[in-house]
Design a protein around this motif. Structure first.
Motif, short mmCIF file in Angstrom:
data_model
loop_
_atom_site.label_atom_id
_atom_site.label_comp_id
_atom_site.label_asym_id
_atom_site.label_seq_id
_atom_site.Cartn_x
_atom_site.Cartn_y
_atom_site.Cartn_z
N ILE A 136 -2.87 1.89 -1.79
CA ILE A 136 -2.29 2.84 -0.84
C ILE A 136 -0.92 3.31 -1.31
N ALA A 137 -0.11 2.39 -1.80
CA ALA A 137 1.26 2.72 -2.20
C ALA A 137 1.36 3.25 -3.62
N ASP A 176 7.50 -1.20 -0.87
CA ASP A 176 6.53 -0.36 -0.18
C ASP A 176 5.15 -1.01 -0.16
N ASP A 191 1.43 -5.20 6.81
CA ASP A 191 0.82 -4.52 7.95
C ASP A 191 -0.70 -4.69 7.96
N GLY A 224 -3.00 -2.72 -0.45
CA GLY A 224 -1.64 -2.21 -0.30
C GLY A 224 -1.16 -1.53 -1.57
N SER A 274 5.25 -3.99 2.28
CA SER A 274 5.22 -3.54 3.67
C SER A 274 3.80 -3.16 4.10
N VAL A 275 3.12 -2.40 3.26
CA VAL A 275 1.74 -2.00 3.57
C VAL A 275 0.84 -3.23 3.62
N SER A 322 -5.31 -7.72 1.15
CA SER A 322 -4.21 -6.90 1.65
C SER A 322 -3.28 -6.46 0.52
#
Length: 102
Positions: free
Chosen positions: A63-64, A29, A36, A60, A32-33, A56
């Motif tokens: 966020i995750a 996860d 992106d 990320g 992936s974030v 990133s």
């Protein structure tokens, strides 16, 4: 947002992102974030891409919910902690996300 061609143009950089994520033992996860975020905000200058990868990965993780220290992310990517510190909030803003205010 990014185009499919962005993924092809940045394939070697995404491999570097993956290697750093492996070293940090980050889940799919977060990866992936981070991918992106990187592809949505990838700088044109090749020399700026490692900093974008580190920012990133750090963002990320936030966020995750799989947060790592800025120092650990910086070491895994091969940049300074200050680079991560200075880049992650602007990266989120450029991606259209609100950085945390803590």
């Amino acid at each position: 947002m990014y185009r499919a061609s962005d993924r092809l143009q940045n394939e070697c950089w995404l491999a570097d992102l993956g290697r750093a994520a492996d070293e940090l033992d980050l889940g799919s996860d977060v990866r992936s974030v981070a991918e992106d975020l990187f592809l949505s905000t990838a700088p044109d200058a090749e020399r700026s891409k490692p900093a974008a990868i580190a920012a990133s990965l750090y963002a990320g993780g936030l966020i995750a919910g799989d947060r790592r220290s800025q120092g650990a992310v910086a070491e895994a990517v091969g940049v300074t902690r200050l680079t991560v510190q200075n880049r992650w909030k602007p990266l989120l803003e450029e991606a259209g996300l609100d950085p945390p205010t803590w």
